[in-house]
Write an enzyme that holds these catalytic residues in place. Structure first.
Site, short mmCIF file in Angstrom:
data_model
loop_
_atom_site.label_atom_id
_atom_site.label_comp_id
_atom_site.label_asym_id
_atom_site.label_seq_id
_atom_site.Cartn_x
_atom_site.Cartn_y
_atom_site.Cartn_z
N ARG A 56 0.84 -1.22 0.00
CA ARG A 56 0.00 0.00 0.00
C ARG A 56 0.86 1.26 0.00
NH1 ARG A 56 -4.00 -0.53 4.68
NH2 ARG A 56 -4.79 1.42 3.82
N ASN A 89 -7.63 8.08 6.35
CA ASN A 89 -6.75 7.51 5.33
C ASN A 89 -5.29 7.60 5.77
OD1 ASN A 89 -9.06 7.14 3.86
ND2 ASN A 89 -8.76 8.98 2.60
N HIS A 106 -5.74 7.76 11.94
CA HIS A 106 -5.37 6.34 11.90
C HIS A 106 -3.91 6.16 11.50
CE1 HIS A 106 -9.84 4.98 11.26
NE2 HIS A 106 -9.59 5.41 12.48
N CYS A 136 16.48 3.13 19.75
CA CYS A 136 16.86 2.19 20.84
C CYS A 136 17.50 0.92 20.30
CB CYS A 136 15.62 1.85 21.68
SG CYS A 136 14.50 0.69 20.89
N SER A 174 -17.66 4.74 4.76
CA SER A 174 -18.86 3.90 4.90
C SER A 174 -19.48 4.06 6.28
CB SER A 174 -18.50 2.43 4.66
OG SER A 174 -17.58 1.99 5.67
N GLU A 200 -22.52 6.48 -2.10
CA GLU A 200 -23.88 6.02 -1.76
C GLU A 200 -24.14 6.31 -0.29
OE1 GLU A 200 -23.12 1.99 -2.75
OE2 GLU A 200 -21.82 1.70 -1.01
N ALA A 216 -16.66 11.12 -5.61
CA ALA A 216 -16.08 12.26 -4.87
C ALA A 216 -15.53 13.31 -5.83
CB ALA A 216 -14.96 11.75 -3.96
C1 BV8 Z 1 -10.94 2.39 19.05
C2 BV8 Z 1 -5.85 0.82 9.74
C3 BV8 Z 1 -11.05 2.81 21.31
C4 BV8 Z 1 -5.26 1.75 8.79
C5 BV8 Z 1 -8.13 0.96 10.42
C6 BV8 Z 1 -18.15 0.46 19.08
C7 BV8 Z 1 -17.77 1.72 19.56
C8 BV8 Z 1 -16.44 2.10 19.57
C9 BV8 Z 1 -15.45 1.25 19.05
C10 BV8 Z 1 -15.84 0.02 18.56
C11 BV8 Z 1 -17.17 -0.37 18.59
N1 BV8 Z 1 -17.22 -1.63 18.09
C12 BV8 Z 1 -15.97 -2.03 17.73
C13 BV8 Z 1 -15.12 -1.05 18.01
C14 BV8 Z 1 -13.70 -1.07 17.75
C15 BV8 Z 1 -13.29 -0.73 16.33
C16 BV8 Z 1 -14.40 -0.63 15.32
O1 BV8 Z 1 -14.94 0.43 15.06
N2 BV8 Z 1 -14.71 -1.76 14.71
C17 BV8 Z 1 -15.72 -1.77 13.66
C18 BV8 Z 1 -15.34 -2.78 12.60
C19 BV8 Z 1 -17.06 -2.04 14.31
N3 BV8 Z 1 -12.62 0.54 16.37
C20 BV8 Z 1 -11.34 0.58 16.77
O2 BV8 Z 1 -10.73 -0.39 17.16
C21 BV8 Z 1 -10.68 1.95 16.76
N4 BV8 Z 1 -10.13 2.18 18.03
O3 BV8 Z 1 -12.13 2.36 19.01
O4 BV8 Z 1 -10.24 2.60 20.16
C22 BV8 Z 1 -10.17 2.62 22.43
C23 BV8 Z 1 -10.30 3.51 23.47
C24 BV8 Z 1 -9.50 3.34 24.54
C25 BV8 Z 1 -8.60 2.29 24.58
C26 BV8 Z 1 -8.48 1.40 23.51
C27 BV8 Z 1 -9.28 1.56 22.42
C28 BV8 Z 1 -9.53 1.98 15.76
C29 BV8 Z 1 -10.08 2.02 14.38
C30 BV8 Z 1 -8.93 2.18 13.36
C31 BV8 Z 1 -8.65 0.86 12.77
N5 BV8 Z 1 -7.74 0.99 11.65
N6 BV8 Z 1 -7.27 0.77 9.44
C32 BV8 Z 1 -5.25 1.15 7.44
O5 BV8 Z 1 -4.85 -0.02 7.28
O6 BV8 Z 1 -5.63 1.88 6.53
S1 BV8 Z 1 -9.75 1.12 10.03
C33 BV8 Z 1 -10.02 1.18 8.36
O7 BV8 Z 1 -11.42 1.44 8.18
C34 BV8 Z 1 -9.32 2.33 7.68
O8 BV8 Z 1 -8.57 3.13 8.56
C35 BV8 Z 1 -10.45 3.15 7.11
O9 BV8 Z 1 -10.18 4.48 7.09
C36 BV8 Z 1 -11.53 2.83 8.05
C37 BV8 Z 1 -12.91 3.18 7.60
O10 BV8 Z 1 -13.11 2.67 6.31
P1 BV8 Z 1 -13.56 3.73 5.17
O11 BV8 Z 1 -12.49 4.74 5.04
O12 BV8 Z 1 -14.93 4.21 5.48
O13 BV8 Z 1 -13.54 2.82 3.88
P2 BV8 Z 1 -14.67 1.80 3.40
O14 BV8 Z 1 -14.07 0.95 2.36
O15 BV8 Z 1 -15.33 1.18 4.59
O16 BV8 Z 1 -15.78 2.75 2.73
C38 BV8 Z 1 -15.46 3.47 1.56
C39 BV8 Z 1 -16.65 4.35 1.25
O17 BV8 Z 1 -16.32 5.14 0.11
C40 BV8 Z 1 -17.90 3.56 0.88
O18 BV8 Z 1 -19.02 4.13 1.53
C41 BV8 Z 1 -18.01 3.76 -0.64
O19 BV8 Z 1 -19.38 3.82 -1.06
C42 BV8 Z 1 -17.37 5.09 -0.83
N7 BV8 Z 1 -16.73 5.25 -2.14
C43 BV8 Z 1 -16.07 4.33 -2.89
N8 BV8 Z 1 -15.63 4.92 -4.03
C44 BV8 Z 1 -16.00 6.22 -3.98
C45 BV8 Z 1 -16.70 6.45 -2.79
N9 BV8 Z 1 -17.21 7.64 -2.45
C46 BV8 Z 1 -17.02 8.66 -3.32
N10 BV8 Z 1 -16.36 8.53 -4.48
C47 BV8 Z 1 -15.84 7.33 -4.85
N11 BV8 Z 1 -15.19 7.23 -6.03
#
Ligand code: BV8
Length: 225
Positions: A56, A89, A106, A136, A174, A200, A216
């Site tokens: 990536r 991102n 992130h 280190c 999303s 969407e 976008a």
């Molecule tokens: C945390 C690493 C707290 C980087 C990523 C309930 C409440 C709170 C937390 C949680 C909960 N349940 C579970 C959790 C924990 C978890 C979570 O949310 N899980 C989900 C699956 C339910 N969250 C975490 O663990 C976070 N930390 O909560 O910490 C905490 C507090 C104290 C102590 C300890 C912990 C950490 C989250 C970060 C994880 N890292 N990735 C990398 O590899 O890139 S997340 C990953 O998903 C990416 O970072 C990305 O940014 C993120 C979101 O995805 P999107 O960017 O939305 O991408 P996606 O593909 O999903 O959607 C794309 C969209 O674009 C679509 O809608 C599509 O239609 C649209 N699209 C496509 N093409 C186009 C377009 N739009 C316009 N134009 C186009 N051309």
């Protein structure tokens, strides 16, 4: 001048050729999240995780900002000091387009982190489990990326900005990953006008007062200009 806070997700970089996570054939269709985006996965197989991010990182280095990134750079230039980009991102496309006020909640592919001493430095293009920390000397280097279960960066400042925002826009996300998925509701409750700009309807489209759906590169310039 009104304060504008913008959350971006993988969708804003899709038209620059970078894969999203949850679209058809996206990154989570190719890899299990638990294998490549959790600390446990990294502990189990650091070489696999480095390969995932090395691929990536190489793609991101070659990627070019699209019309959506460029529109946000124009917006910041017109509203000097009142536009904040909070991005999920890890690519550097907002900075390449000219935005200076960017918060990588992130982490970023360009960053390396030492799991032993927390030292941070610019990541080499290719990271390897045998790399040692320049500070280190421990062989504990990892991408400076926030994985699932880890606390995103600058959250206190981000909540503050959301509470002060006059306008909050979510672009290309999303709405499935927290805490970013809660930003629309948080900003709206604090009085911001909320806008979703996405291909969407996201899962939390109901949190937004205004929605503009489409690519976008079309809907973001139309919204900015
Ligand atoms: C945390 C690493 C707290 C980087 C990523 C309930 C409440 C709170 C937390 C949680 C909960 N349940 C579970 C959790 C924990 C978890 C979570 O949310 N899980 C989900 C699956 C339910 N969250 C975490 O663990 C976070 N930390 O909560 O910490 C905490 C507090 C104290 C102590 C300890 C912990 C950490 C989250 C970060 C994880 N890292 N990735 C990398 O590899 O890139 S997340 C990953 O998903 C990416 O970072 C990305 O940014 C993120 C979101 O995805 P999107 O960017 O939305 O991408 P996606 O593909 O999903 O959607 C794309 C969209 O674009 C679509 O809608 C599509 O239609 C649209 N699209 C496509 N093409 C186009 C377009 N739009 C316009 N134009 C186009 N051309």
């Amino acid at each position: 001048m009104e304060k504008i806070v913008i959350l971006t997700g993988a969708g804003i970089s899709a038209e620059s050729g970078l894969g999203t996570f949850r679209d058809e054939g996206g990154l989570w269709a190719q890899h299990r999240i638990e294998d490549v985006a959790t600390p446990e996965g990294f502990a189990r197989d650091p070489a696999l995780v480095h390969r995932f991010y090395n691929t990536r990182r190489a793609q991101a280095v070659d990627a070019v900002p699209n019309a959506a990134h460029e529109a946000l750079a124009r917006l910041e230039a017109q509203h000097r000091g009142e536009v904040w980009i909070v991005t999920q991102n890890v690519d550097g496309l907002h900075e390449k387009a000219g935005n200076a006020n960017v918060m990588h909640m992130h982490g970023a592919l360009e960053g390396a982190l030492c799991a032993a001493c927390d030292h941070r430095w610019p990541a080499p293009l290719v990271m390897d489990p045998k790399d040692v920390c320049p500070s280190c000397g421990a062989p504990c280097t990892r991408p400076d990326i926030v994985w699932f279960g880890e606390v995103p960066y600058q959250m206190e400042r981000i909540w503050q900005l959301l509470e002060q925002a006059d306008v909050f826009a979510a672009i290309g996300t999303s709405g499935q990953v927290y805490p970013a998925a809660a930003f629309g509701q948080h900003a709206g409750r604090a009085g911001a006008h909320t806008v979703e700009l996405n291909m969407e309807a996201s899962v939390n489209v109901r949190d937004f007062a205004e929605t503009r759906h489409g690519p976008a590169s079309v809907v973001v310039p139309a919204w900015v200009d």
